[in-house]
Motif scaffolding. Structure first.
Motif, PDB file in Angstrom:
ATOM      1  N   MET A 284      20.279  59.906  63.760  1.00  0.00           N
ATOM      2  CA  MET A 284      18.915  59.600  64.176  1.00  0.00           C
ATOM      3  C   MET A 284      17.946  59.607  63.007  1.00  0.00           C
ATOM      4  N   VAL A 285      18.237  60.366  61.964  1.00  0.00           N
ATOM      5  CA  VAL A 285      17.399  60.334  60.761  1.00  0.00           C
ATOM      6  C   VAL A 285      17.442  58.943  60.142  1.00  0.00           C
ATOM      7  N   ASN A 286      18.638  58.410  60.000  1.00  0.00           N
ATOM      8  CA  ASN A 286      18.797  57.093  59.393  1.00  0.00           C
ATOM      9  C   ASN A 286      18.207  55.985  60.263  1.00  0.00           C
ATOM     10  N   VAL A 287      18.414  56.094  61.574  1.00  0.00           N
ATOM     11  CA  VAL A 287      17.843  55.095  62.483  1.00  0.00           C
ATOM     12  C   VAL A 287      16.318  55.170  62.465  1.00  0.00           C
ATOM     13  N   PHE A 602      22.344  62.157  80.013  1.00  0.00           N
ATOM     14  CA  PHE A 602      22.255  61.124  78.983  1.00  0.00           C
ATOM     15  C   PHE A 602      21.661  61.658  77.669  1.00  0.00           C
ATOM     16  N   HIS A 603      21.090  62.894  77.698  1.00  0.00           N
ATOM     17  CA  HIS A 603      20.505  63.510  76.493  1.00  0.00           C
ATOM     18  C   HIS A 603      19.530  62.544  75.809  1.00  0.00           C
ATOM     19  N   ILE A 604      18.539  62.113  76.555  1.00  0.00           N
ATOM     20  CA  ILE A 604      17.622  61.080  76.061  1.00  0.00           C
ATOM     21  C   ILE A 604      16.886  61.536  74.809  1.00  0.00           C
ATOM     22  N   HIS A 605      16.628  62.839  74.692  1.00  0.00           N
ATOM     23  CA  HIS A 605      15.849  63.323  73.549  1.00  0.00           C
ATOM     24  C   HIS A 605      16.505  62.998  72.212  1.00  0.00           C
ATOM     25  N   ARG A 606      17.822  62.817  72.220  1.00  0.00           N
ATOM     26  CA  ARG A 606      18.526  62.498  70.968  1.00  0.00           C
ATOM     27  C   ARG A 606      18.175  61.124  70.428  1.00  0.00           C
ATOM     28  N   PHE A 607      17.594  60.286  71.279  1.00  0.00           N
ATOM     29  CA  PHE A 607      17.278  58.914  70.867  1.00  0.00           C
ATOM     30  C   PHE A 607      15.799  58.733  70.521  1.00  0.00           C
ATOM     31  N   ILE A 608      15.060  59.841  70.452  1.00  0.00           N
ATOM     32  CA  ILE A 608      13.659  59.779  70.040  1.00  0.00           C
ATOM     33  C   ILE A 608      13.608  59.843  68.518  1.00  0.00           C
ATOM     34  N   PRO A 609      13.007  58.870  67.843  1.00  0.00           N
ATOM     35  CA  PRO A 609      12.989  58.878  66.369  1.00  0.00           C
ATOM     36  C   PRO A 609      12.103  59.986  65.803  1.00  0.00           C
ATOM     37  N   SER A 610      12.353  60.352  64.573  1.00  0.00           N
ATOM     38  CA  SER A 610      11.575  61.380  63.885  1.00  0.00           C
ATOM     39  C   SER A 610      10.365  60.748  63.207  1.00  0.00           C
ATOM     40  N   PRO A 611       9.136  61.190  63.515  1.00  0.00           N
ATOM     41  CA  PRO A 611       7.941  60.615  62.876  1.00  0.00           C
ATOM     42  C   PRO A 611       7.941  60.790  61.357  1.00  0.00           C
ATOM     43  N   MET A 612       8.421  61.947  60.886  1.00  0.00           N
ATOM     44  CA  MET A 612       8.455  62.186  59.440  1.00  0.00           C
ATOM     45  C   MET A 612       9.337  61.152  58.747  1.00  0.00           C
ATOM     46  N   CYS A 613      10.493  60.885  59.335  1.00  0.00           N
ATOM     47  CA  CYS A 613      11.409  59.903  58.758  1.00  0.00           C
ATOM     48  C   CYS A 613      10.839  58.493  58.852  1.00  0.00           C
ATOM     49  N   ALA A 625      16.761  52.608  53.665  1.00  0.00           N
ATOM     50  CA  ALA A 625      17.140  52.894  55.047  1.00  0.00           C
ATOM     51  C   ALA A 625      18.381  52.102  55.432  1.00  0.00           C
ATOM     52  N   ILE A 626      18.469  50.874  54.932  1.00  0.00           N
ATOM     53  CA  ILE A 626      19.659  50.056  55.197  1.00  0.00           C
ATOM     54  C   ILE A 626      20.878  50.687  54.526  1.00  0.00           C
ATOM     55  N   ASP A 627      20.710  51.159  53.287  1.00  0.00           N
ATOM     56  CA  ASP A 627      21.807  51.862  52.601  1.00  0.00           C
ATOM     57  C   ASP A 627      22.307  53.033  53.440  1.00  0.00           C
ATOM     58  N   MET A 628      21.355  53.838  53.939  1.00  0.00           N
ATOM     59  CA  MET A 628      21.724  55.033  54.689  1.00  0.00           C
ATOM     60  C   MET A 628      22.360  54.681  56.028  1.00  0.00           C
ATOM     61  N   CYS A 629      21.904  53.605  56.643  1.00  0.00           N
ATOM     62  CA  CYS A 629      22.523  53.163  57.894  1.00  0.00           C
ATOM     63  C   CYS A 629      23.952  52.671  57.654  1.00  0.00           C
ATOM     64  N   VAL A 630      24.198  52.080  56.487  1.00  0.00           N
ATOM     65  CA  VAL A 630      25.575  51.704  56.123  1.00  0.00           C
ATOM     66  C   VAL A 630      26.441  52.962  56.020  1.00  0.00           C
ATOM     67  N   GLY A 631      25.888  54.028  55.425  1.00  0.00           N
ATOM     68  CA  GLY A 631      26.609  55.302  55.359  1.00  0.00           C
ATOM     69  C   GLY A 631      26.914  55.839  56.741  1.00  0.00           C
ATOM     70  N   SER A 632      25.947  55.753  57.657  1.00  0.00           N
ATOM     71  CA  SER A 632      26.165  56.195  59.039  1.00  0.00           C
ATOM     72  C   SER A 632      27.246  55.362  59.719  1.00  0.00           C
TER      73      SER A 632
END
Length: 700
Positions: A284-287, A602-613, A625-632
């Motif tokens: 979720m950090v990367n997303v 469904f644990h919806i809270h896990r899909f809420i993005p982080s404002p800091m990120c 961010a694209i680099d990090m998403c590739v890592g994910s």
């Protein structure tokens, strides 16, 4: 560590060692006496835990990790947890050395988990200084380079030329005070309230596993994987260097999604560092980073740029804070402050509630925890008894801790105004008067959630002291310097308590933990300015479009400008956007917490993005961010194929990718210092531009 390490905001990412957390959960669930495996092993005295070979190893790894953290600070400021790499590399180096000595008959002292803990503590303390030192944030924000990117506040009283001498002196003066602020509370935090300190606990189980026969075998395999990953990353970075003759050339400027997307900073830049970081950080950090990049560079900035000449002057330079850059910087700051305010208030409430609950539970010791069997209680009692025995063995007298805090605070109160004349002695006195309370809150909250809010307390200090001093008297410098004083106390306090927890679980002496933290801090105060100066002289630091944009330098200076100038420094309509995103940062966190408490399958809270990120790409763009998403994506596919192998080896692969590319920056910087340029420029042009270039060359 987790230092957090922007580790500034990076402290949120430092709590992201998912693989280690998984291992920790497995270890806890196993009904095995951890200390029973070490029953026949003698626990060395605290003086024998801090060995010469441990200090030499710590110094080598501290230098390596300082380069890694410095590079990450100067690029995006996203710092992953380096605890795993520190513990693993410390084990690998000393184990290799002791194995060689044992074969030739010269081994006098075996390698113990306590010595491994000392190395890890020392290295993480040193790399933590690389983060909290502010060389890429509040100290860099004082420089003429960053001040020149905006017209406001660019006065002699609000600018300070960087110098390795005063930077090193400032770090030595302020970095040790925090170590004494929390020491008297160690027994309350660890033994009475039994705070978990997830990163410290995970690190302890990792080190314990290294030194059991099964764990040692796995550690050797992890080291081999890390080494292969390191070689690949280093070699690939060397290969890329040959194609970067001038700025804008090379694989790092590959228009992966087309030239139009490239202009909006959407591309994959082949950075193995951030692919590795993405493998360590939670999904979720990367997303969240990617969502922030899409919202800002994909939607908002093109819309605001269409108002050029209406909302802001068309004659302003792209780097002016009164133009488009102002929207990027101040909206990002607003979202970070909204996120930070939520977490500060949340942590204060959680701390108060937890303290009340702990005190209430002490009044009724007859309460039996449901579901705990006699065997479980026996296991817990044996381990707890043995750990408590050694934790209480070598005490640090409270008189020493209190006296140390007072003496070091007095030295700082006298010395800091000589470095920053904008800060007066009473400003520093106020900081040291309130800092222990904030240090306790941060250390306690970190024990509950693994969140260190040091950077948020630092931002609050910027606003308070910059507005107190005022623009005419150097309020920008005063605010940034006070941030350093506050962060150094609050950050080191939570870091030290994490180390006490690690020491408690590995039977390491509190004294060895304290002194290894002191030694690591000293290493960091010495190495961090040197490593930063190496980059500062070799590369154009702070250029928003360059290799090392150092985003937090301008962001922190922007916070100080808000403190001294208020809303008058904002471009047209920027205030409305700033207020909106400030509340958005607060509300998004609140919604996530409410969803946590109304848990569904469904644990919806896990899909809420982080404002800091989300806020970080507002200034930098989406490439990292694209680099990090590739890592994910790599990690996700690996887990689908073989989850256990991914859990065991993904942190090692990620650490190798990070170390390899980061260490290539050393020879690359040396070549730059000697004016040795790469021989080739690989650049990408549109078909129409390429035709014009061909016609021009044919005509000449």
């Amino acid at each position: 560590m987790e230092r957090s390490r922007e580790h500034d905001e990076e402290e949120e990412w430092e709590r992201s060692t998912a693989a280690v957390r998984h291992e920790t959960t497995d270890k806890i669930s196993d009904k095995i006496l951890v200390e029973d495996a070490f029953k026949t092993s003698e626990v060395p005295s605290w003086t024998k835990q801090i060995t010469l070979r441990a200090m030499v190893t710590s110094l080598i790894l501290s230098l390596v990790f300082n380069f890694i953290v410095c590079k990450l600070n100067l690029t995006t400021g996203v710092i992953p947890s380096l605890n795993v790499a520190a513990g693993l590399l410390g084990f690998a180096l000393v184990k290799a050395w002791t194995t060689i000595l044992a074969k030739v008959g010269f081994l006098k002292q075996p390698f113990t988990r306590q010595e491994n803990t000392v190395i890890q503590t020392c290295v993480v303390a040193s790399s933590g200084i690389a983060f909290s030192s502010g060389t890429a944030s509040y100290l860099l924000g004082m420089s003429p380079l960053i001040a020149g990117q905006g017209e406001s506040g660019n006065t002699p009283a609000n600018v300070k030329k960087l110098s390795i001498g005063w930077m090193m002196g400032f770090l030595f003066v302020v970095s040790f005070v925090g170590l004494f602020s929390i020491v008297p509370l160690r027994k309350i935090m660890i033994l009475k309230y039994k705070l978990t300190y997830p990163s410290g606990t995970a690190t302890a189980y990792l080190i314990n596993s290294f030194h059991t026969p099964k764990g040692a075998k796995l550690a050797k395999k992890q080291v081999a994987v890390l080494f292969k990953s390191f070689i690949f990353s280093f070699a690939f970075s060397c290969f890329q260097w040959f194609y970067t003759a001038v700025d804008g050339c090379g694989f790092s400027n590959f228009p992966t999604f087309g030239l139009q997307a490239f202009d909006k900073r959407f591309y994959f830049d082949f950075s193995s560092t951030y692919v590795g970081v993405g493998m360590i950080c939670p999904y979720m950090v990367n997303v969240s980073l990617l969502i922030g990049a899409i919202i800002s560079w994909g939607i908002m900035w093109p819309m605001i740029e269409s108002k050029r000449g209406i909302w802001y002057s068309a004659d302003l330079s792209p780097s002016s804070l009164h133009g488009i850059q102002g929207y990027r910087v101040f909206i990002a700051i607003a979202m970070m402050l909204g996120d930070g305010l939520y977490h500060v208030l949340f942590m204060l409430v959680k701390t108060i509630v937890s303290l009340i609950a702990n005190n209430s539970s002490k009044k009724d010791s007859s309460i039996v925890t449901p579901g705990v069997t006699d065997q479980d209680a026996q296991i817990a009692n044996y381990d707890e008894h043995r750990r408590t025995e050694f934790f209480l063995k070598d005490q640090i007298p409270n008189k020493v801790a209190i006296s140390g805090y007072i003496i070091l605070a007095i030295i700082s109160i006298i010395a800091v105004p000589f470095i920053f004349h904008q800060l007066k002695w009473y400003h520093i006195l106020v900081t040291y008067a309130i800092a222990p309370v904030l240090a306790f809150c941060n250390a306690y909250g970190c024990g509950l959630t693994d969140w260190s809010l040091a950077s948020n307390y630092g931002k609050l200090a910027i606003i308070i002291f910059s507005s107190w001093v005022g623009l005419e008297h150097g309020g920008v410098i005063a605010g940034l310097a006070s941030c350093g004083v506050m962060m150094s106390i609050v950050s080191t306090a939570s870091d030290l308590m994490q180390d006490f927890k690690t020491g408690y679980l590995t039977l390491s002496s509190p004294r060895s933990m304290f002194f290894s933290q002191v030694i690591g801090t000293a290493m960091g105060c010495f190495l961090t300015p040197l490593v930063f100066w190496f980059f500062y002289k070799a590369y154009p630091i702070g250029d928003p479009t360059g290799t090392y944009p150092a985003p937090y330098g301008l962001l922190y200076r922007g916070i100080a400008l808000l403190g001294v100038e208020g809303i008058s420094s904002l471009p047209k309509n920027c205030l409305n956007l700033v207020i909106g995103f400030f509340f958005a940062g607060f509300v998004i966190n609140l919604v996530q917490e409410l969803l946590k408490r109304k848990e569904t399958r469904f644990h919806i809270h896990r899909f809420i993005p982080s404002p800091m990120c989300m806020a970080i790409p507002f200034y930098l763009g989406g490439y990292f961010a694209i680099d990090m998403c590739v890592g994910s994506l790599i990690l996700f596919m690996w887990e689908r194929r073989n989850k256990q192998r991914a859990t065991d080896f993904a942190p090692a692969v990620a650490s190798g990718l990070i170390c390899g590319e980061s260490l290539w920056s050393v020879p690359a910087a040396i070549l730059a210092l000697f004016n040795v340029s790469p021989p080739i420029c690989m650049k990408f042009l549109s078909a129409s531009v390429n035709t014009k270039v061909d016609n021009f060359l044919e005509g000449s």
